[in-house]
Motif scaffolding. Sequence first.
Motif, PDB file in Angstrom:
ATOM      1  N   MET A   1       0.851  -1.176   0.000  1.00 44.34           N
ATOM      2  CA  MET A   1       0.000   0.000   0.000  1.00 44.34           C
ATOM      3  C   MET A   1       0.896   1.238   0.000  1.00 44.34           C
ATOM      4  O   MET A   1       1.973   1.231   0.574  1.00 44.34           O
ATOM      5  CB  MET A   1      -0.898  -0.036   1.234  1.00 44.34           C
ATOM      6  CG  MET A   1      -1.902   1.069   1.286  1.00 44.34           C
ATOM      7  SD  MET A   1      -3.156   0.794   2.556  1.00 44.34           S
ATOM      8  CE  MET A   1      -4.098  -0.509   1.790  1.00 44.34           C
ATOM      9  N   LYS A   2       0.416   2.271  -0.642  1.00 49.54           N
ATOM     10  CA  LYS A   2       1.175   3.511  -0.768  1.00 49.54           C
ATOM     11  C   LYS A   2       0.336   4.673  -0.269  1.00 49.54           C
ATOM     12  O   LYS A   2      -0.884   4.693  -0.439  1.00 49.54           O
ATOM     13  CB  LYS A   2       1.512   3.726  -2.243  1.00 49.54           C
ATOM     14  CG  LYS A   2       2.420   4.889  -2.535  1.00 49.54           C
ATOM     15  CD  LYS A   2       2.639   5.061  -4.030  1.00 49.54           C
ATOM     16  CE  LYS A   2       3.522   3.940  -4.547  1.00 49.54           C
ATOM     17  NZ  LYS A   2       3.971   4.181  -5.924  1.00 49.54           N
ATOM     18  N   ALA A   3       0.996   5.631   0.374  1.00 53.08           N
ATOM     19  CA  ALA A   3       0.333   6.868   0.797  1.00 53.08           C
ATOM     20  C   ALA A   3       1.044   8.037   0.133  1.00 53.08           C
ATOM     21  O   ALA A   3       2.278   8.096   0.125  1.00 53.08           O
ATOM     22  CB  ALA A   3       0.384   7.015   2.304  1.00 53.08           C
ATOM     23  N   ILE A   4       0.260   8.937  -0.421  1.00 52.36           N
ATOM     24  CA  ILE A   4       0.796  10.162  -1.003  1.00 52.36           C
ATOM     25  C   ILE A   4       0.301  11.316  -0.149  1.00 52.36           C
ATOM     26  O   ILE A   4      -0.905  11.512   0.014  1.00 52.36           O
ATOM     27  CB  ILE A   4       0.360  10.334  -2.469  1.00 52.36           C
ATOM     28  CG1 ILE A   4       0.859   9.147  -3.300  1.00 52.36           C
ATOM     29  CG2 ILE A   4       0.868  11.661  -3.029  1.00 52.36           C
ATOM     30  CD1 ILE A   4       0.354   9.120  -4.711  1.00 52.36           C
ATOM     31  N   VAL A   5       1.262  12.054   0.408  1.00 48.63           N
ATOM     32  CA  VAL A   5       0.948  13.186   1.275  1.00 48.63           C
ATOM     33  C   VAL A   5       1.372  14.463   0.552  1.00 48.63           C
ATOM     34  O   VAL A   5       2.524  14.592   0.136  1.00 48.63           O
ATOM     35  CB  VAL A   5       1.694  13.076   2.624  1.00 48.63           C
ATOM     36  CG1 VAL A   5       1.375  14.272   3.506  1.00 48.63           C
ATOM     37  CG2 VAL A   5       1.362  11.775   3.328  1.00 48.63           C
TER      38      VAL A   5
ATOM     39  N   SER B   1      -2.402  -3.474   4.990  1.00 49.56           N
ATOM     40  CA  SER B   1      -3.406  -3.824   3.982  1.00 49.56           C
ATOM     41  C   SER B   1      -4.767  -3.232   4.347  1.00 49.56           C
ATOM     42  O   SER B   1      -5.733  -3.410   3.621  1.00 49.56           O
ATOM     43  CB  SER B   1      -3.511  -5.345   3.853  1.00 49.56           C
ATOM     44  OG  SER B   1      -3.820  -5.917   5.108  1.00 49.56           O
ATOM     45  N   ASN B   2      -4.827  -2.516   5.456  1.00 47.83           N
ATOM     46  CA  ASN B   2      -6.062  -1.896   5.926  1.00 47.83           C
ATOM     47  C   ASN B   2      -5.996  -0.398   5.658  1.00 47.83           C
ATOM     48  O   ASN B   2      -5.199   0.318   6.256  1.00 47.83           O
ATOM     49  CB  ASN B   2      -6.240  -2.174   7.426  1.00 47.83           C
ATOM     50  CG  ASN B   2      -7.522  -1.604   7.969  1.00 47.83           C
ATOM     51  OD1 ASN B   2      -7.854  -0.447   7.738  1.00 47.83           O
ATOM     52  ND2 ASN B   2      -8.247  -2.420   8.717  1.00 47.83           N
TER      53      ASN B   2
ATOM     54  N   ALA C   1      -4.072   2.526   7.770  1.00 42.06           N
ATOM     55  CA  ALA C   1      -2.974   3.229   7.104  1.00 42.06           C
ATOM     56  C   ALA C   1      -3.195   4.742   7.161  1.00 42.06           C
ATOM     57  O   ALA C   1      -2.277   5.504   7.478  1.00 42.06           O
ATOM     58  CB  ALA C   1      -2.854   2.755   5.657  1.00 42.06           C
ATOM     59  N   ARG C   2      -4.419   5.179   6.859  1.00 40.38           N
ATOM     60  CA  ARG C   2      -4.728   6.624   6.889  1.00 40.38           C
ATOM     61  C   ARG C   2      -4.525   7.194   8.292  1.00 40.38           C
ATOM     62  O   ARG C   2      -3.980   8.272   8.465  1.00 40.38           O
ATOM     63  CB  ARG C   2      -6.151   6.880   6.404  1.00 40.38           C
ATOM     64  CG  ARG C   2      -6.516   8.360   6.325  1.00 40.38           C
ATOM     65  CD  ARG C   2      -7.884   8.575   5.733  1.00 40.38           C
ATOM     66  NE  ARG C   2      -8.030   8.010   4.406  1.00 40.38           N
ATOM     67  CZ  ARG C   2      -7.582   8.561   3.285  1.00 40.38           C
ATOM     68  NH1 ARG C   2      -6.930   9.703   3.337  1.00 40.38           N
ATOM     69  NH2 ARG C   2      -7.772   7.970   2.121  1.00 40.38           N
ATOM     70  N   ALA C   3      -4.948   6.452   9.296  1.00 35.77           N
ATOM     71  CA  ALA C   3      -4.788   6.920  10.679  1.00 35.77           C
ATOM     72  C   ALA C   3      -3.314   7.058  11.040  1.00 35.77           C
ATOM     73  O   ALA C   3      -2.912   8.052  11.664  1.00 35.77           O
ATOM     74  CB  ALA C   3      -5.483   5.958  11.630  1.00 35.77           C
TER      75      ALA C   3
ATOM     76  N   ILE D   1      -4.504   7.431  -0.149  1.00 33.96           N
ATOM     77  CA  ILE D   1      -4.059   6.050   0.049  1.00 33.96           C
ATOM     78  C   ILE D   1      -4.334   5.283  -1.244  1.00 33.96           C
ATOM     79  O   ILE D   1      -5.439   5.335  -1.776  1.00 33.96           O
ATOM     80  CB  ILE D   1      -4.792   5.375   1.230  1.00 33.96           C
ATOM     81  CG1 ILE D   1      -4.622   6.177   2.522  1.00 33.96           C
ATOM     82  CG2 ILE D   1      -4.321   3.928   1.387  1.00 33.96           C
ATOM     83  CD1 ILE D   1      -3.221   6.218   3.072  1.00 33.96           C
ATOM     84  N   ILE D   2      -3.311   4.584  -1.732  1.00 33.79           N
ATOM     85  CA  ILE D   2      -3.422   3.827  -2.977  1.00 33.79           C
ATOM     86  C   ILE D   2      -3.107   2.360  -2.706  1.00 33.79           C
ATOM     87  O   ILE D   2      -2.080   2.050  -2.118  1.00 33.79           O
ATOM     88  CB  ILE D   2      -2.468   4.373  -4.052  1.00 33.79           C
ATOM     89  CG1 ILE D   2      -2.782   5.828  -4.351  1.00 33.79           C
ATOM     90  CG2 ILE D   2      -2.536   3.527  -5.315  1.00 33.79           C
ATOM     91  CD1 ILE D   2      -1.798   6.501  -5.239  1.00 33.79           C
TER      92      ILE D   2
END
Length: 81
Positions: free
Chosen positions: A1-5, A50-51, A55-57, A79-80
């Motif tokens: 999973m990837k997060a873009i901030v 995977s959640n 992940a966002r939290a 979140i991607i």
Amino acid sequence: MKAIVNVALKQGVLDDQGKATHHALDTLGFKEIVKDVRIGKQIILELNSSNEDEARAEVTKMCEKLLANTVIEDYSIEIIG
């Protein structure tokens, strides 16, 4: 999973880099098309999760503690995957 901030200065906070870039673009002939310039930063995180909600939290905690100066900056999280 990837997060873009994405982190950028809040409206009303003077953006010296944005002003300088705007001036340079005006000088290069883009005065008619460019109304304003704001400079920010993008942070891409590869996550061991995977959640999506979890992940966002966790990324929100990262932003609040380190990635963004919340006094003068706003942030958004995507979140991607």
